[in-house]
Design an enzyme around this catalytic site. Structure first.
Site, PDB file in Angstrom:
ATOM      1  N   GLN A  51     -15.467 -16.022  30.179  1.00  0.00           N
ATOM      2  CA  GLN A  51     -16.558 -15.087  30.842  1.00  0.00           C
ATOM      3  C   GLN A  51     -16.994 -14.443  29.396  1.00  0.00           C
ATOM      4  OE1 GLN A  51     -18.029 -14.870  33.407  1.00  0.00           O
ATOM      5  NE2 GLN A  51     -16.274 -16.316  34.625  1.00  0.00           N
ATOM      6  N   ASP A  74      -8.379 -16.172  26.743  1.00  0.00           N
ATOM      7  CA  ASP A  74      -9.376 -17.050  27.731  1.00  0.00           C
ATOM      8  C   ASP A  74     -10.754 -16.434  27.548  1.00  0.00           C
ATOM      9  OD1 ASP A  74     -10.882 -17.935  30.064  1.00  0.00           O
ATOM     10  OD2 ASP A  74      -9.312 -17.468  31.541  1.00  0.00           O
ATOM     11  N   CYS A  96     -10.959 -16.885  42.510  1.00  0.00           N
ATOM     12  CA  CYS A  96      -9.771 -17.610  41.894  1.00  0.00           C
ATOM     13  C   CYS A  96      -9.085 -16.608  41.261  1.00  0.00           C
ATOM     14  CB  CYS A  96     -10.336 -18.745  40.918  1.00  0.00           C
ATOM     15  SG  CYS A  96     -11.201 -19.957  41.727  1.00  0.00           S
ATOM     16  N   HIS A 154      -7.433 -15.225  35.827  1.00  0.00           N
ATOM     17  CA  HIS A 154      -7.932 -16.270  36.782  1.00  0.00           C
ATOM     18  C   HIS A 154      -6.923 -17.225  36.933  1.00  0.00           C
ATOM     19  CE1 HIS A 154     -10.467 -20.044  37.517  1.00  0.00           C
ATOM     20  NE2 HIS A 154     -11.395 -19.310  37.652  1.00  0.00           N
ATOM     21  N   LYS A 178     -20.422 -22.302  31.126  1.00  0.00           N
ATOM     22  CA  LYS A 178     -20.671 -20.846  31.440  1.00  0.00           C
ATOM     23  C   LYS A 178     -21.396 -19.987  30.325  1.00  0.00           C
ATOM     24  CE  LYS A 178     -16.272 -20.094  33.982  1.00  0.00           C
ATOM     25  NZ  LYS A 178     -16.448 -19.936  35.255  1.00  0.00           N
TER      26      LYS A 178
HETATM   27  C1  LIG Z   1     -11.840 -15.901  33.168  1.00  0.00           C
HETATM   28  C2  LIG Z   1     -11.933 -17.307  33.600  1.00  0.00           C
HETATM   29  N1  LIG Z   1     -11.037 -18.216  33.148  1.00  0.00           N
HETATM   30  C3  LIG Z   1     -11.054 -19.446  33.358  1.00  0.00           C
HETATM   31  C4  LIG Z   1     -12.267 -20.099  33.975  1.00  0.00           C
HETATM   32  C5  LIG Z   1     -11.746 -21.569  34.400  1.00  0.00           C
HETATM   33  O1  LIG Z   1     -12.988 -22.201  33.652  1.00  0.00           O
HETATM   34  P1  LIG Z   1     -13.263 -23.859  33.619  1.00  0.00           P
HETATM   35  O2  LIG Z   1     -13.212 -24.101  35.380  1.00  0.00           O
HETATM   36  O3  LIG Z   1     -14.337 -24.015  33.331  1.00  0.00           O
HETATM   37  O4  LIG Z   1     -12.066 -24.554  33.088  1.00  0.00           O
HETATM   38  C6  LIG Z   1     -12.843 -19.347  34.548  1.00  0.00           C
HETATM   39  C7  LIG Z   1     -13.953 -20.058  35.412  1.00  0.00           C
HETATM   40  O5  LIG Z   1     -14.135 -19.756  36.658  1.00  0.00           O
HETATM   41  C8  LIG Z   1     -13.015 -18.037  34.424  1.00  0.00           C
HETATM   42  O6  LIG Z   1     -13.973 -17.227  35.011  1.00  0.00           O
END
Ligand SMILES: Cc1ncc(COP(=O)(O)O)c(C=O)c1O
Lengths: 414, 172
Positions: free
Chosen positions: A211, A208, A372, A131, A234
């Site tokens: 998910q 990270d 993203c 992401h 999430k």
């Molecule tokens: C794999 C992954 N990493 C990071 C993020 C970023 O999360 P946040 O926008 O809640 O900081 C997301 C959210 O879309 C994600 O799906």
């Protein structure tokens, strides 16, 4: 892992749907079918009520007041940290830092850890699946430090190529940062295996987990990683709250990232000394309601048997995959052997945007676009996909509605 | 069911040949308001979202394609959902637009915008109040979250009109 003793008191996953008020509303005149939980999950009544109760009955700033309300708020806030600690099986609750979300957690580590320990000429390993949140913060610090980003490729199923990762390892690598589960393809990465490889060279690993936390057990000690970040929104919690977990030895060694109240011990214009963990990293008044409600979300998940959630979602994924494949011209992207309940797809001669708009008209919420993950889409040679992502509150009826909707949309568009 | 569908398609077809003319010289006589009112009338014939979108899709399909040479990044309206290429041209004191998109609904929406704005003077275009979007129930496409929605297209059309007129872009 030993099979846990089945707790008979646990609720059945298929009962979950009734806990989410929003799933019983209509959109464009149709019962809402929500299939975008990978972007943000819906919230159960328990979490909504928790926020409500907090502001009605418990609100006060934390760690400051001698009066009862402030002490109650502080207690609830710190209880929540304790819940997070148990939820991810961390060693100490002081290793749990409340942040705004996964993104802020990654930025904190990149800036604080990277700022102190990264050396020019070093390398940071990311993957093709990341992401933007797990790319850009590393690019920023890499640029500052004169380091190189290396990217682990994926195979045609959307799985990390582990031998390529292994080949990239060397003394030069100063961080491996990967997602636990890919938000675009659903691939579940072999984190344990990766951290075992990294240990050979003493490379710190950041995962990270944005998910992952609502779809299966996360045990940071068992995973053997150094940092783990995730977002409350999430996993049935509110927005604006998330967690950075880090090994104490690293968090102790890292300098504070932001300065302000809460994070100090003493302040004078000559010298300021910093508070201890976890407060060192929590400058300013924290998101108190959010943190407490994240605790409520963890309690909510805890009502179910995590293994049953995994099983339920796996069956739903299987059902959805089979049903979707029956649609002529539909192609699924991401067919990893270990896959979470996320399906990315395209239908021949239709644009994801068109499909998304028409599905919305039918009350069906899916995500369209690059999710993203532009480098991943470029790699796949597509501008984006339609993505249906499921959580424990989805059921076969949602999938049937999606499939009917797609058939209709396809008819209109081709 | 089948007959209703055919009937509906027929209405759309009639609309398409009846009032939807790309190079109608008479159009110059019509004001931007008049064209908008016609579109509003056309849309009042539809009684559900499906008919409306079928019509938009048909419009999208019938929009003349932009020449491949203009499908370049410099003609791209940036956004993340669908790609839109647009080119503004000046003929005498009037502006003409050509556009294309990889998404058909987007293309249909552009077709409507072109129908309303193309062939008018820069001043009229700059001052145009595009109330038809709201009136035909497509307001949702104006929201900022729908990148590449109508809002950014309208903005781009107005901006390139200004550019062409101030001579910052080559004219034909
Ligand atoms: C794999 C992954 N990493 C990071 C993020 C970023 O999360 P946040 O926008 O809640 O900081 C997301 C959210 O879309 C994600 O799906």
């Amino acid at each position: 892992m030993d099979a846990p003793i089945h707790n008979l008191k646990k609720r059945l996953v298929r009962e979950a749907r009734t806990d989410f008020p929003i799933l019983h509303t209509t959109v464009n005149g149709r019962d809402l079918v929500f299939l975008d939980s990978a972007a943000s999950s819906q919230k159960p009544r328990a979490v909504i009520d928790c926020i409500n109760t907090y502001y009605r009955e418990q609100n006060a700033n934390v760690h400051r007041g001698v009066y009862s309300l402030s002490q109650t708020a502080t207690q609830l806030f710190e209880d929540s940290r304790e819940k997070v600690k148990d939820f991810i099986s961390a060693k100490h609750s002081r290793e749990v830092i409340f942040v705004r979300g996964a993104t802020e957690g990654i930025n904190l580590v990149a800036q604080s850890f990277g700022g102190k320990f990264f050396k020019p000429g070093g390398e940071i390993i990311l993957s093709q699946l990341e992401h933007h949140s797990n790319i850009v913060p590393w690019q920023m610090i890499a640029e500052e430090k004169g380091m190189k980003i290396r990217v682990v490729p994926i195979n045609s199923k959307g799985e990390l190529m582990m031998d390529a990762l292994e080949d990239m390892l060397s003394e030069k690598v100063q961080m491996i940062a990967l997602n636990h589960i890919s938000n675009a393809l659903g691939t579940i990465n072999p984190v344990k295996e990766i951290s075992a490889l990294a240990r050979r060279y003493d490379i710190p690993v950041l995962i990270d987990g944005a998910q992952a936390t609502s779809h299966g057990e996360v045990n940071v000690q068992e995973l053997g990683v150094d940092f783990y970040v995730f977002s409350g929104h999430k996993m049935f919690g509110p927005t604006g709250i998330g967690v950075l977990w880090g090994k104490e030895k690293w968090l102790e060694a890292m300098p504070p990232w932001q300065g302000g109240g809460e994070m100090i011990e003493t302040v004078s214009f000559e010298k300021t000394t910093f508070n201890e963990l976890p407060f060192k990293f929590e400058a300013g008044t924290p998101n108190i309601a959010g943190s407490i409600a994240l605790g409520a979300a963890i309690d909510y998940i805890g009502q179910f048997d995590m293994l049953e959630i995994v099983k339920y979602e796996r069956e739903l994924l299987k059902y959805a995959t089979e049903k979707l494949k029956e649609i002529p011209g539909l192609r699924i992207y991401g067919e990893a052997a270990e896959k979470a309940s996320v399906i990315s797809f395209l239908i021949e001669n239709t644009h994801p945007y068109d499909l998304g708009i028409l599905l919305d008209k039918m009350g069906i919420a899916v995500r369209t676009g690059h999710h993203c993950t532009q480098p991943l889409m470029d790699f796949l040679g597509i501008p984006g996909t339609v993505r249906a992502s499921m959580a424990l509150y989805n059921d076969q009826n949602d999938i049937d509605r999606l499939v009917d909707g797609l058939v209709k949309a396809r008819q209109m568009l081709t | 069911m089948r007959c209703c569908l055919d009937e509906r398609k027929d209405v759309i077809r009639r609309i398409l040949v009846g009032t939807f003319k790309w190079s109608n010289k008479d159009k110059f006589m019509e004001t931007i308001e008049q064209i908008q009112d016609e579109i509003i009338e056309d849309f009042s014939l539809f009684d559900d979202w499906m008919q409306k979108y079928e019509y938009i899709i048909e419009l999208g399909k019938s929009l003349p394609l932009i020449e491949e040479e203009y499908k370049k990044d410099e003609f791209l309206i940036r956004g993340c959902q669908s790609r839109v290429w647009m080119r503004a041209e000046r003929k005498g004191d009037r502006m003409f637009f050509k556009a294309d998109s990889d998404a058909i609904i987007t293309k249909g929406l552009i077709a409507l915008l072109i129908k309303v704005l193309s062939g008018h003077t820069a001043q009229d275009i700059a001052q145009a109040d595009l109330y038809f979007i709201d009136r035909i129930g497509l307001r949702e496409h104006l929201s900022l979250t729908r990148s590449n929605g109508l809002a950014s297209m309208v903005q781009q059309m107005k901006r390139s009109t200004t550019l062409v007129y101030s001579g910052k872009q080559e004219e034909n």
